[in-house]
Scaffold this active site. Structure first.
Site, short mmCIF file in Angstrom:
data_model
loop_
_atom_site.label_atom_id
_atom_site.label_comp_id
_atom_site.label_asym_id
_atom_site.label_seq_id
_atom_site.Cartn_x
_atom_site.Cartn_y
_atom_site.Cartn_z
N VAL A 1 42.79 28.59 35.48
CA VAL A 1 43.66 28.40 34.34
C VAL A 1 43.40 27.00 33.79
O VAL A 1 43.40 26.01 34.53
CB VAL A 1 45.15 28.55 34.72
CG1 VAL A 1 46.03 28.32 33.49
CG2 VAL A 1 45.41 29.92 35.31
N ASP B 1 54.54 42.00 42.85
CA ASP B 1 54.13 40.85 43.67
C ASP B 1 55.01 39.65 43.36
O ASP B 1 54.53 38.53 43.19
CB ASP B 1 52.66 40.51 43.42
CG ASP B 1 52.08 39.59 44.49
OD1 ASP B 1 52.66 39.54 45.60
OD2 ASP B 1 51.07 38.91 44.23
N LYS C 1 43.57 31.49 30.77
CA LYS C 1 43.19 32.01 32.09
C LYS C 1 41.81 32.64 31.96
O LYS C 1 41.63 33.61 31.23
CB LYS C 1 44.21 33.05 32.55
CG LYS C 1 43.89 33.70 33.88
CD LYS C 1 44.97 34.72 34.24
CE LYS C 1 44.67 35.42 35.56
NZ LYS C 1 45.72 36.41 35.89
N GLY D 1 42.95 30.40 40.94
CA GLY D 1 43.50 31.51 41.71
C GLY D 1 42.43 32.46 42.16
O GLY D 1 41.23 32.16 42.08
N GLY D 2 42.86 33.65 42.61
CA GLY D 2 41.94 34.60 43.21
C GLY D 2 40.88 35.12 42.27
O GLY D 2 39.74 35.33 42.65
#
Length: 752
Positions: free
Chosen positions: A28, A144, A43, A23-24
């Site tokens: 993970v 979000d 993570k 992800g950003g």
């Protein structure tokens, strides 16, 4: 970050097995908890190496700590469980339950973007409503919520994931912005009208986002399925959604009314809380479904459209130029919105600069004029990259800027200012992610292009050359950096639009002073820093943050020169000015107070230093928490001064406690952990426990050799400590041999 297939241990407990998502802010991994013998998900955030400035590191660590504490406090069947968190080898990590299933984005993707079966939709609605009711009761707003953040497990359980941007309501008053950034959170297809407008948000904003998610899984598309981000935002703000049953008649009527209520423009017109959703779904399950094709009665929300002739409310400036973001499509991360001052508008008509030396200009072949629509899209994507950088998502930002740079080069040419602006940002992201050599090549290319297009003394050319100097310093090439800084400074000072007192000129001189200290030219560094501080005080004001940063550098140079009384006075003045301008609890204020303590200790005023550090530990604990690295740094200073006062039993206890926490939070081989371990050895030595001290000194030396190399100054200093300890134990021959080995390594290092 660990490589695929890496099975290394984190904190001696979590063995990484294979990568399951990226992800950003990191990755993970599927992992095994060796202590409890269970599978977990770990993570890992992107490493915080020396390429990051201290301010960035503090913000990222604090954001992570807050995220972890909030997430770990949540205990509900419908929320991902967080088991543990910490830092290992500079990598922040979060240990979570391992989920076996698919998120709603993936389920739609698996279903070829067709809507999900009605019974599944109703079940998902009820389970998510239960989870939101729980989290909202805890004062937490997700901010979000989107299909990628809702997981359906193999047994049918639905869980909300990634509270990484959640914030305790009491912490920030349920505002829609990240503290200190002014960037609204969320993904455009799922953002509430109040979130888009930068207004206050509460749990009802999550309910609106849930309405968007339910609309999409029920119909196959979000309520405002448009490719242009501006149109999506205007849709959320002004346009009534089409009733879901106009797209899919077999949807239950109660479900349609529920979704349209969730999508009300005004928060007051939405359901009061998630528990109301649970009640309505439970009641609705008993209602028979209407026959396909029967039109539903219009919902009041469909009648709430903007009145003709009404004055259109303005969307906030940060929404202009933003990208649409990602609809439900796999697990890709959505681009964030653009901060107010991150605009990168088109430069307008661009004419290549003629050669001032009278030589003919070689013009490239004429290109087709790109469409305004293409240029606008590229400008929006450029701004989105800037937003990603402001959120610390540097790898993603770099990918965006590289793609935009390539498209701008194709459409506008390699030396067009917009192309070079994108390449400049590519260099910045490379510098931020520790790739200084790659950043140097990119900045050099930009500087050369700007010199051809704009001239050698143009401010934008000078800005690129100044970044060249900065990354040369990152690479340890301080002499070359010095030469570039001098040339840039001369150009800035003779430019009538800039001059010696222009803020950009003063920034260049500040950097030059900093670089001089790295060249060992301490007197020159001190003089220049003092001049820059005086100029910044005159131009910007004595309490401007830039002025105080330079005065901080003055104090550092004074300390390096052994002028500790003057350093103490300067640090005190900086601390007081920062307290007035920024507040007593601001990290910069607290950092200056720490340096006051260092100066007091250097002057032999340990009792005063001890009092200062006790107060600082209390303040750091209150502001950042007891395990925060800066809290531990203050505790380390406290322990050092206990030792200076001869209170070695207390000093040893403090050093051991700090060392244990640092090992857990930062990792066993983190430089701060090793400093604490050395302090443990020092305390043992002063108490006459030389055999125990030798064990600790050897552990520190071995770790520093592994991490830094055998000839690094810190590793050599540790071997000297070990030799001294051997002497105290009467093992003189071993000590002499070790001293000789250290001397040989130092000589070898000096000849390279």
């Amino acid at each position: 970050m660990p490589e695929q297939g890496d099975t290394r241990l984190i904190q001696g407990r979590y063995r990484l097995l294979d990568l399951i998502g990226r992800g950003g802010m990191g990755e993970v991994w599927r992992a095994r908890d060796e202590s409890l013998g269970r599978r977990v998900a770990v993570k890992c955030l992107k490493p915080m190496g020396p390429q990051h400035d201290a301010s960035f590191t503090r913000v990222l660590r604090e954001r992570f700590r807050r995220e972890a504490r909030v997430a770990a406090a949540l205990q509900h069947r419908g929320v991902t469980v967080v088991h543990d968190f910490g830092e290992s080898d500079g990598v922040l990590y979060l240990v979570m339950e391992l989920l076996e299933g698919r998120n709603l984005s993936q389920l739609l993707e698996d279903n070829k973007a067709h809507p999900l079966p009605v019974p599944d939709i109703v079940d998902i609605t009820e389970q998510v409503a239960h989870a939101l009711a729980y989290t909202h009761d805890q004062g937490i707003v997700h901010r979000d919520l989107k299909p990628a953040n809702i997981m359906r497990l193999k047994d049918g359980t639905v869980k909300i994931c990634d509270f990484g941007i959640a914030r305790l309501g009491a912490d920030i008053g349920f505002t829609s912005r990240l503290t200190g950034t002014g960037i609204a959170m969320g993904t455009p297809h799922y953002m509430s009208p109040e979130q888009i407008g930068g207004q206050q948000v509460d749990h009802r904003s999550d309910l609106y986002s849930l309405g968007c998610v339910l609309y999409e899984i029920a119909t196959g598309a979000p309520p405002f399925d448009l490719d242009d981000a501006w149109a999506v935002l205007v849709g959320h703000r002004d346009t009534a959604p089409e009733p879901p049953r106009t797209h899919r008649a077999e949807l239950p009527e109660f479900f349609e009314r529920l979704v349209l209520d969730l999508l009300a423009k005004s928060p007051d017109e939405r359901p009061g809380d998630a528990r109301d959703l649970v009640r309505r779904v439970t009641e609705g399950r008993g209602v028979s479904l209407p026959a396909p094709g029967i039109p539903a009665q219009p919902h009041p929300a469909t009648l709430r459209t903007a009145q003709p002739g009404a004055k259109e409310p303005r969307l906030p400036s940060w929404t202009r130029g933003m990208t649409t973001g990602h609809k439900a499509s796999g697990a890709s991360a959505a681009l964030r919105t653009t901060p107010p001052d991150a605009s990168a508008g088109l430069t307008g008509e661009w004419i290549p600069r003629g050669d001032t030396r009278g030589e003919p200009v070689v013009r490239e072949p004429e290109r087709p004029t790109p469409s305004p629509e293409l240029l606008a899209v590229l400008a929006g994507r450029h701004n989105a990259g800037l937003s990603l950088g402001r959120l610390g998502r540097w790898e993603e930002a770099g990918e965006v800027h590289r793609a935009v740079a390539a498209e701008r080069e194709h459409a506008l040419g390699p030396d067009h200012p917009d192309t070079l602006a994108s390449r400049y940002e590519v260099g910045f992201t490379l510098s931020r992610t520790g790739r200084a050599a790659d950043a140097l090549r990119e900045y050099t290319r930009v500087a050369e292009g700007r010199e051809r297009a704009l001239g050698a003394d143009h401010p934008e050319t000078l800005a690129a050359r100044q970044e060249v100097a900065y990354v040369l310093g990152q690479l340890g090439r301080h002499f070359e950096a010095h030469q570039v800084y001098l040339a840039v400074l001369a150009s800035r000072e003779r430019n009538p639009r800039l001059g010696p007192d222009h803020p950009d000129t003063l920034r260049c001189r500040h950097n030059l002073a900093f670089n001089l200290s790295r060249l060992g030219r301490l007197e020159d560094s001190f003089r220049m820093a003092r001049e820059v501080a005086a100029a910044r005080a005159r131009v910007l004001g004595p309490e401007h943050p830039d002025t105080l940063v330079t005065r901080y550098e003055v104090a550092y140079a004074l300390g390096q020169l052994g002028r500790w009384n003057e350093a103490l006075q300067t640090y005190r003045e900086v601390a007081e000015a920062r307290r007035t301008a920024l507040g007593a609890d601001h990290p910069d204020t607290l950092a200056a107070r720490y340096e006051v303590g260092i100066s007091l200790g250097r002057l032999g005023r340990s009792a005063e230093a001890l009092t200062l550090y006790r107060d600082l530990v209390e303040d750091r604990t209150r502001v950042h928490g007891s395990d925060h690295p800066e809290t531990l740094r203050a505790r380390h200073g406290l322990g050092v001064n206990l030792g200076r006062m001869g209170r070695w039993e207390e000093a040893l206890d403090e050093a051991r406690d700090v060392c244990a926490i640092r090992e857990r939070v930062l990792g066993p081989e983190h430089p701060d952990t090793l400093v604490s371990r050395r302090e443990v050895a020092v305390g043992l030595g002063w108490l006459g426990r030389w055999s125990d001290a030798l064990i600790e000194y050897r552990r520190v030396a071995a770790a520093r050799e592994r991490v830094l190399g055998a000839d690094h100054p810190d590793a050599l200093a540790s071997r000297n400590d070990e030799a001294h300890c051997l002497e105290q134990l009467g093992r003189g021959a071993e000590a002499v041999e070790l001293y000789r080995r250290v001397a040989a390594l130092r000589q070898q290092r000096g000849t390279r």
